[in-house]
Design a protein around this motif. Structure first.
Motif, PDB file in Angstrom:
ATOM      1  N   VAL A 146       0.836  -1.203   0.000  1.00 25.07           N
ATOM      2  CA  VAL A 146       0.000   0.000   0.000  1.00 25.07           C
ATOM      3  C   VAL A 146       0.872   1.255   0.000  1.00 25.07           C
ATOM      4  O   VAL A 146       0.580   2.240  -0.690  1.00 25.07           O
ATOM      5  N   LEU A 147       1.968   1.227   0.751  1.00 28.51           N
ATOM      6  CA  LEU A 147       2.873   2.375   0.772  1.00 28.51           C
ATOM      7  C   LEU A 147       3.485   2.628  -0.610  1.00 28.51           C
ATOM      8  O   LEU A 147       3.647   3.785  -1.017  1.00 28.51           O
ATOM      9  N   THR A 149      -0.316   8.960   5.495  1.00 30.06           N
ATOM     10  CA  THR A 149      -1.707   9.224   5.885  1.00 30.06           C
ATOM     11  C   THR A 149      -2.685   8.445   5.004  1.00 30.06           C
ATOM     12  O   THR A 149      -3.600   7.781   5.505  1.00 30.06           O
ATOM     13  N   ARG A 150      -2.503   8.513   3.687  1.00 33.25           N
ATOM     14  CA  ARG A 150      -3.405   7.788   2.787  1.00 33.25           C
ATOM     15  C   ARG A 150      -3.274   6.277   2.979  1.00 33.25           C
ATOM     16  O   ARG A 150      -4.270   5.546   2.903  1.00 33.25           O
ATOM     17  N   SER A 151      -2.057   5.830   3.212  1.00 31.76           N
ATOM     18  CA  SER A 151      -1.854   4.400   3.448  1.00 31.76           C
ATOM     19  C   SER A 151      -2.571   3.956   4.713  1.00 31.76           C
ATOM     20  O   SER A 151      -3.209   2.891   4.745  1.00 31.76           O
ATOM     21  N   ALA A 152      -2.495   4.771   5.767  1.00 30.31           N
ATOM     22  CA  ALA A 152      -3.169   4.435   7.023  1.00 30.31           C
ATOM     23  C   ALA A 152      -4.676   4.349   6.813  1.00 30.31           C
ATOM     24  O   ALA A 152      -5.344   3.453   7.345  1.00 30.31           O
ATOM     25  N   SER A 209      -3.839   3.499  12.306  1.00 24.57           N
ATOM     26  CA  SER A 209      -3.415   4.852  12.636  1.00 24.57           C
ATOM     27  C   SER A 209      -2.113   5.171  11.905  1.00 24.57           C
ATOM     28  O   SER A 209      -1.384   4.268  11.487  1.00 24.57           O
ATOM     29  N   GLN A 210      -1.828   6.457  11.757  1.00 24.56           N
ATOM     30  CA  GLN A 210      -0.562   6.844  11.131  1.00 24.56           C
ATOM     31  C   GLN A 210       0.614   6.319  11.939  1.00 24.56           C
ATOM     32  O   GLN A 210       1.637   5.904  11.373  1.00 24.56           O
TER      33      GLN A 210
END
Length: 313
Positions: free
Chosen positions: A19-20, A27-30, A36-37
């Protein structure tokens, strides 16, 4: 196989890494991972330790992948796809499925065949996703490794002809969609139009060729060689649309399947002529691996494609 080493790999971390690589933003990945971030940052720290690499460098807009991450990304994509397949239910429910199909297709499939079945796929299965890939000389190997679900390309229908151009491995299954004949595409004021259109006129022209399966020679070239003739190939290009566009402002002739030729002619104001040579049709064909013969998701997709392309026959 080092089972002990594999046992220490946390698959959740690999999902986080995937995802990263897609978001390049913590933030978007979290948000996508429902974490959570802080949790994503901790996962990234573990990943950096596991791979002994920073993996990402922070910049003003988010993250930049390191060379190590760029190297890992395609391998990670394939691994996650394989894991998704393992977790698919034995019964396929199109309406609720979020399956990700991996399909390789020759370029002419996009304007000619996809419109006949793609809308119906998303009507019946609104949450599936489709990743498309170019058809090339590695496609059969990717089907064998499970990295592709399905392939679609043109195939010579005579077994002896196919041996010259494309013969699938024995563990690859196939299903014909429809057959098509070759025709010629050239600009409307082409000098060749002032003479009778016959084989001699055809061979006098310079031609544009599309590279197919990594091969610069088509079956047509083998057939011409059988009668001691040869086309003058001026330019070889990677796709059909590029070849058609060249015909708009050159004196090149492009020989291609009739469905594509008529579409390109209407879009680019070009002239269509028959291929002045007796030549067998080619068959647009679906390919998949034998081990996926009973796969419910793939069976559904193959059945839908076959049903919706019946009008092309």
């Amino acid at each position: 196989m080092n089972i002990e080493k594999l046992a220490r790999i946390d698959l959740n971390l690999l999902v986080c890494l995937k995802v990263l690589t897609e978001e390049l933003n913590v933030t978007r990945s979290a948000n996508r991972l429902c974490l959570s971030q802080s949790a994503v940052s901790k996962n990234l720290a573990k990943l950096r330790q596991q791979f002994d690499d920073p993996l990402f460098i922070r910049n003003a807009h988010g993250l930049t992948a390191t060379p190590k991450t760029l190297f890992l990304k395609p391998k990670l994509d394939n691994l996650i796809h394989q894991l998704e397949q393992l977790t698919q239910p034995e019964q396929f429910s199109p309406h609720s499925s979020d399956y990700r199909f991996q399909i390789a297709a020759v370029e002419s499939v996009y304007p000619l065949i996809l419109p006949h079945f793609l809308p119906q796929i998303f009507k019946q299965a609104p949450n599936v996703t489709i990743s498309t890939h170019p058809w090339n000389d590695q496609t059969f190997a990717l089907l064998q490794r499970g990295e592709l679900d399905l392939g679609i390309t043109g195939k010579d229908i005579d077994i002896n002809d196919a041996k010259l151009t494309m013969l699938p491995p024995t563990d690859i299954c196939e299903q014909e969609i429809y057959r098509d004949n070759q025709m010629c595409l050239l600009r409307k004021d082409h000098p060749a139009l002032t003479q009778p259109w016959n084989l001699a006129n055809y061979l006098k022209q310079r031609h544009v060729q599309v590279r197919c399966d990594g091969n610069d020679r088509w079956l047509l070239d083998y057939r011409l060689a059988d009668i001691g003739a040869e086309r003058d190939i001026a330019v070889t290009v990677p796709d059909f649309n590029s070849a058609a566009s060249l015909c708009c402002y050159t004196d090149f002739v492009f020989t291609a399947p009739s469905h594509f030729v008529h579409l390109a002619a209407s879009q680019n104001n070009l002239t269509v002529l028959p291929l002045p040579l007796e030549f067998p049709p080619m068959a647009y064909t679906l390919f998949w691996h034998r081990d996926r013969e009973s796969d419910p998701a793939l069976s559904w997709l193959r059945s839908l494609i076959t049903e919706k392309t019946n009008s092309l026959r």
